[in-house]
Scaffold this motif. Structure first.
Motif, PDB file in Angstrom:
ATOM      1  N   PHE A 138       0.822  -1.218   0.000  1.00  0.00           N
ATOM      2  CA  PHE A 138       0.000   0.000   0.000  1.00  0.00           C
ATOM      3  C   PHE A 138       0.856   1.267   0.000  1.00  0.00           C
ATOM      4  O   PHE A 138       0.407   2.315  -0.480  1.00  0.00           O
ATOM      5  N   TYR A 139       2.074   1.158   0.541  1.00  0.00           N
ATOM      6  CA  TYR A 139       2.933   2.338   0.485  1.00  0.00           C
ATOM      7  C   TYR A 139       3.250   2.697  -0.969  1.00  0.00           C
ATOM      8  O   TYR A 139       3.224   3.867  -1.356  1.00  0.00           O
ATOM      9  N   ASP A 140       3.522   1.692  -1.756  1.00  0.00           N
ATOM     10  CA  ASP A 140       3.784   1.931  -3.175  1.00  0.00           C
ATOM     11  C   ASP A 140       2.543   2.492  -3.867  1.00  0.00           C
ATOM     12  O   ASP A 140       2.642   3.348  -4.755  1.00  0.00           O
ATOM     13  N   GLY A 141       1.381   2.009  -3.431  1.00  0.00           N
ATOM     14  CA  GLY A 141       0.138   2.552  -3.974  1.00  0.00           C
ATOM     15  C   GLY A 141      -0.015   4.018  -3.622  1.00  0.00           C
ATOM     16  O   GLY A 141      -0.408   4.849  -4.456  1.00  0.00           O
ATOM     17  N   TYR A 142       0.341   4.335  -2.374  1.00  0.00           N
ATOM     18  CA  TYR A 142       0.247   5.722  -1.913  1.00  0.00           C
ATOM     19  C   TYR A 142       1.189   6.641  -2.700  1.00  0.00           C
ATOM     20  O   TYR A 142       0.799   7.731  -3.150  1.00  0.00           O
ATOM     21  N   VAL A 143       2.428   6.224  -2.897  1.00  0.00           N
ATOM     22  CA  VAL A 143       3.385   7.085  -3.594  1.00  0.00           C
ATOM     23  C   VAL A 143       2.944   7.317  -5.044  1.00  0.00           C
ATOM     24  O   VAL A 143       3.040   8.435  -5.565  1.00  0.00           O
ATOM     25  N   ALA A 144       2.440   6.273  -5.693  1.00  0.00           N
ATOM     26  CA  ALA A 144       1.920   6.468  -7.055  1.00  0.00           C
ATOM     27  C   ALA A 144       0.811   7.516  -7.052  1.00  0.00           C
ATOM     28  O   ALA A 144       0.773   8.408  -7.908  1.00  0.00           O
ATOM     29  N   ASN A 145      -0.076   7.424  -6.063  1.00  0.00           N
ATOM     30  CA  ASN A 145      -1.139   8.441  -5.955  1.00  0.00           C
ATOM     31  C   ASN A 145      -0.559   9.843  -5.788  1.00  0.00           C
ATOM     32  O   ASN A 145      -1.038  10.806  -6.383  1.00  0.00           O
ATOM     33  N   CYS A 146       0.484   9.979  -4.957  1.00  0.00           N
ATOM     34  CA  CYS A 146       1.125  11.289  -4.754  1.00  0.00           C
ATOM     35  C   CYS A 146       1.566  11.894  -6.082  1.00  0.00           C
ATOM     36  O   CYS A 146       1.331  13.068  -6.373  1.00  0.00           O
ATOM     37  N   ILE A 147       2.247  11.080  -6.870  1.00  0.00           N
ATOM     38  CA  ILE A 147       2.832  11.592  -8.108  1.00  0.00           C
ATOM     39  C   ILE A 147       1.742  11.963  -9.108  1.00  0.00           C
ATOM     40  O   ILE A 147       1.787  13.014  -9.753  1.00  0.00           O
ATOM     41  N   ILE A 148       0.745  11.105  -9.213  1.00  0.00           N
ATOM     42  CA  ILE A 148      -0.355  11.397 -10.139  1.00  0.00           C
ATOM     43  C   ILE A 148      -1.107  12.650  -9.679  1.00  0.00           C
ATOM     44  O   ILE A 148      -1.466  13.510 -10.504  1.00  0.00           O
ATOM     45  N   ASP A 149      -1.319  12.783  -8.377  1.00  0.00           N
ATOM     46  CA  ASP A 149      -1.971  14.001  -7.875  1.00  0.00           C
ATOM     47  C   ASP A 149      -1.232  15.244  -8.339  1.00  0.00           C
ATOM     48  O   ASP A 149      -1.836  16.198  -8.852  1.00  0.00           O
ATOM     49  N   ARG A 150       0.073  15.245  -8.135  1.00  0.00           N
ATOM     50  CA  ARG A 150       0.863  16.413  -8.521  1.00  0.00           C
ATOM     51  C   ARG A 150       0.809  16.649 -10.026  1.00  0.00           C
ATOM     52  O   ARG A 150       0.658  17.770 -10.497  1.00  0.00           O
TER      53      ARG A 150
END
Lengths: 399, 399, 399, 399
Positions: free
Chosen positions: D367-379
């Motif tokens: 889930f951490y990897d899922g979270y970081v992907a979300n961070c980048i896409i958000d930006r």
């Protein structure tokens, strides 16, 4: 070249016509100068009568000795160590500029001042300001001018443009272009012009400018850009094997996002440090009704996808670009599989320029195209303010 | 070309040397004659000093008018409607024979009688008997002779031979060669020399002979053959659009199994009726330690598989054949991605022949190679008795 | 499968139907037995309702221990060391024969005697005589039979057949098929069934039989053959690392020329010693109006060339075979790029066989197809008398 | 999976072990839920003993009827119209979340609250905030969690990572990734979740997130981004054929420039409107010593270029990823050419997750990897401020 003129040329190819002879003066007898000489030599023998018979009359090099060697090697009657002599000669109608980039301006300005038509290698200027001056001087002098973005003249690329212009892939949505090669990967490659901004070096400025020119040729004018660059080897030996090092002033690698005026989105990648790539000038263009794909390493093929193919048969057509395509009748119309290579792009370039010159027709890419490419590269290499930081929370300690 | 000589040539490439000039007389100014002319014209400008400077001095065609047109188109000073004049001229050292196949014998015999060296297009003879006579006459006259199996001179093909000779793929087990194109598929294509056995037409005899030559070049001598042929269009119009038809005397398609003296097994396929193929001269060679694969339609690549690569990295290397490979330093040594095309195979062919001639070194393929190719094609097209019938029981009625 | 039935199946895919359950008995739990088990397990979950729900009920292996291990590994309720038990069980409707080739006959004859339907791995018999007996016995018993030439069931291959049947490439002229792999290249590979003729080994007999089956499936019946074979390693160790050697009784490499009843010409190449090839089952078919090309190593693609494409757009279409093509709706109809692999060919095979069984429709390839393949391989491996010697004159001594 | 454990697993593959059984509850029986079911069903039959035997015990869908249909179709014993029941069941050890993206959060939070391990489809959250909450909840609950970025598990991709980790291509300089497909090109495609930002749609957010995950997997953490997006069809019909239209809230096309912490430069392109592309997830990575290249449409191949190959043999190795590579022994170790497809990526994903769960080993992507992907896409989708205008002078009127 207009279709009318092309057709006439091919039909008339009986050898009976006596075309006008044009004197060519070559300034620079190195690698790319030699390419021009080979092209000029074989142009009249291709399967179409040239609009004019080019005759290489003089070559200039940095010294009389080098010039003499070049003349012998390239079978040119005269040689000189002073390029000024070339632009002054009465028997020279067209000057071919194949010098280091940083000399383009002086040579071109002198040539047009003497009323010579000019074929200039790319990039036109080391920056947009220089290029604009050259363009305006040539226009003011009323001479014809051409910038040697020769990849427009790959038959498959010209065919791609034809398909786009005809609307076969509909409105263009995306341009994905690259020019990658690996020659600069090794840190022991010594400092050269490619590492100096003042000589229009760098990945974006050198090979990237070809992609920018194709983007304009194929998709349209560019209105905005954002970019990023990297220099992997900041210092290089001054000469092969030297222990003295100098600073690299250019990028080894760069990427740009492009906004086109027509709304299309572009991505351009350029690298001189891509192992396994040799002259990987390639692009994919997606439109609302289809796509085209090209790679110079397989330059006789264009891949075309058409959404209006029957559903079960949809798939990229690997088209062998040959007799039925632009410039196809010029080389070996008897065999569609014989192919062309880099040399033929220079043959076509001269064919286009001399034809336009003799017939008084417009021709592109000209110095204006060279100037615009300089504008875009200037912006891409000087402004890189668009980054947004990624600031993610750290991974939990427990993991 | 010997490695020693190649090295010397490249090192010496300063333009200072003054090589010997050789007069060339071209007989036949059509498609392939033009290819020779372009090659001879650009050969001296390549990135290596030629052993000799070839000078095209005269061209012969069927009539004085055609000859004059050819001379203008190919920029050759003299023209004649009598080919005999070419072989008689004192200023002609080498005769290039680019006539219809059925004229090869007479032209070659006259040329060697006059002491001319000869570059003859393939196939050498229309049959082995003719070819043997030409070979023996040339040897008896002491002149140099070369048969234009130009595909040996594709750099990637020469590199394949180098790898095999060096033992990189071990003993060769299988040769799988093809030459397919589609130009004859349409039944409305009119009768021509390709449809007449007396002019060495047919799929096996024309394009198949190139594959047979490569089989010998790459694998070795052939000791036995079995074959099968088909003619899809037995009658064709006498001219485009004509309602008069004539009999086709040759195969549209053929296949051979070859036994090599060294034990290898060969399969050769040739077709002039393969839709989608343009100049698909291709081969795969399997050895005990690796494989090589080539396709002329991507002629700048050789695919090489080596069993001694680390296990996880085993896979065909798609090698861009360029600067580091045979003939690589000759074209654009500055850029490994610029590539060569058909024209360059003719440049290399002349480079090899003139170099051997000037230096008194052996050169191949010569007339003997032309003769052996004729032998194999003769056998393959005249004996096809190997079929075994399949006589299965019929399917049960119930199904 | 008929289009009607396929359509019904897909439309009905609501999960509401309760299809008939069929008991399957698996004989042989090795490599290919496992492939059948995986296929049977995942078949009901694909995006179409199966005509019947297959239930693996028992597996037989050489010993009770091996059978027990196989049952656990393949999640099968029962196990036996006697294959005879499988064919005798009342809860077994269909027997899947995945034994060594030399056991096929006994197992199949017993199975059909007990009224079981049979899915048998290829080759059906070790020779045509055996295969004919199996075919006749199955027909006499009135059971359904299928021979696992699973490459017919690659969606791209079935699509190729559809195009040919529809006349999209016109009359077929040439079939060029190959099945190459390299697993036998190393001389230290020990003797096994692939090296024994009595077990239907050999390049032509094993992998070549797949190509022969595809030739019949795609082009039609074969009336005559000529062939050549080679054995590169005549003796091999009896076991890995052994110093005891035995004779190899089969070919490592073979080639056939095929004459089809409809006049087409075929070339089949098979090798177990082709470095760099893994499962290179590939073919090119040229017809009067187009061509198709396939390679199992890129099994989700069919390359199609159509002469009636507009002239400038002619070129092989690289068709991604997916949702719009045969079996496309069965796997991931939501994404045409997800692809299938070897396993899915076995899923389709069972889908076809069970569907035909439940609906009483014909299905192929059946035992008759297995028999005909055996006929052709028998002829190709036993008669090789077609060679014509090449007897050229020697090269002159002077060279 | 650790090499030690993999080796043990393969060696132990005798079928004798009795692995632990784990109950799986599937929430969502649509397209991707079915993919999970097929994978779970065939996982135990692959050529390695699974660490645990997964048993699908219940499936939830939006209504009891849909759930019942899914249960029958996917052969799952129980069904429910309330997903909450799944997370509450005692016989469920692991919850597989295959719901619409916007439901991920609620389902995951409930599942971890009940102590269930969770396999969640990507993207983890609709934004980084959601994803961070899910990650922290799972960690707090002490359960194992996995996000289904299944393309990490393509064997060729895992092999690429192995090569990079081993230093075979040296420090990574450039990552060039794409995920293109054409399913959204047609303006008549109706509005769906892919067109709503609140459901994590859009080209960058949906398919682009896979590329971002591979960038992190293969190259490392990302520190900055700039991007551009386009929406080609701003309004779409509310349902197929409808004349009512709604606003599209997401991008059809996007591109990002990425800065990696280790200095590498990345380019990511994502499009749902690329005609001719089906599942074109592809990348090229250039390092100081070599390059790797991958395209999911040919997912069994990795192309590898190594600068330390002998000069003449340098070229991309087209490696058939199979038995000698990651996960190779798991499928058909007997034949390196049989290949894998999309399904096998889900098999491996479960294999990795269940193995880690049973053995208490770490596993990624979590889930951490899922979270970081979300961070980048958000930006990338919210900040696009980097454009620099191109303001060239106009072309002179005379032209």
């Amino acid at each position: 070249m207009t279709a009318r003129r092309e057709k006439a040329a091919v039909e008339a190819n009986t050898g009976a016509a006596e075309p006008r002879r044009l004197g060519i003066g070559l300034i620079g007898g190195g690698f790319i100068g030699r390419a021009h000489a080979i092209a000029l030599r074989s142009l009249p023998l291709q399967a179409f009568p040239p609009a004019a018979l080019p005759e290489l009359r003089v070559v200039a090099e940095a010294t009389p000795e080098l010039a003499g060697q070049a003349a012998r090697r390239l079978d040119i009657p005269d040689a000189t160590g002073r390029w000024e002599e070339v632009v002054e000669r009465d028997d020279v109608d067209v000057v071919a500029v194949a010098t280091p980039n940083s000399m383009h301006r002086d040579v071109v300005l002198a040539a047009v001042e003497h009323g010579k038509h000019v074929m200039c290698e790319k990039p036109l200027g080391v920056d947009a300001k220089e290029a604009l001056g050259m363009y305006r001087a040539a226009e003011a002098a009323g001479v014809r001018h051409y910038v040697a973005f020769n990849y427009r003249r790959v038959p498959a690329v010209t065919f791609a443009r034809q398909l786009i212009t005809e609307g076969r892939i509909g409105a263009v949505h995306a341009f994905r272009g690259k020019y990658l090669y690996g020659g600069n990967t090794d840190p022991s490659v010594p400092l050269g012009w490619r590492h100096r901004r003042s000589e229009a070096g760098g990945a974006l400025g050198d090979v990237g400018s070809h992609v920018v020119d194709l983007a304009r040729f194929l998709v349209g004018e560019i209105s905005e850009v954002t970019s990023a660059t990297r220099t992997w080897t900041p210092r290089r030996p001054l000469s092969p094997g030297s222990t003295e090092y100098g600073d690299v002033g250019t990028d080894d690698e760069g990427a740009m996002l492009l906004g086109f005026r027509n709304g299309a989105l572009g991505v351009v990648q350029a690298s001189t440090c891509a192992p396994g790539r040799y002259n990987n000038l390639s692009f994919e263009i997606n439109g609302e009704l289809g796509s085209v794909e090209f790679d110079f390493e397989r330059m006789n093929e264009l891949r075309v996808y058409l959404s209006d193919d029957p559903r079960q048969l949809q798939g990229f057509h690997t088209v062998r670009v040959a007799g039925a395509h632009p410039y196809g009748p010029f080389f070996y119309p008897e065999n569609d599989g014989f192919g062309v290579a880099f040399t033929e792009t220079k043959v076509i370039e001269w064919h286009e320029f001399l034809g336009a010159l003799v017939h008084g027709e417009p021709v592109q890419p000209d110095f204006y195209d060279g100037y615009v490419a300089n504008c875009i590269i200037d912006r891409a290499t000087s402004h890189q303010s668009g980054w947004v930081p990624i600031e993610e929370e750290p991974r939990e300690a427990s993991r």
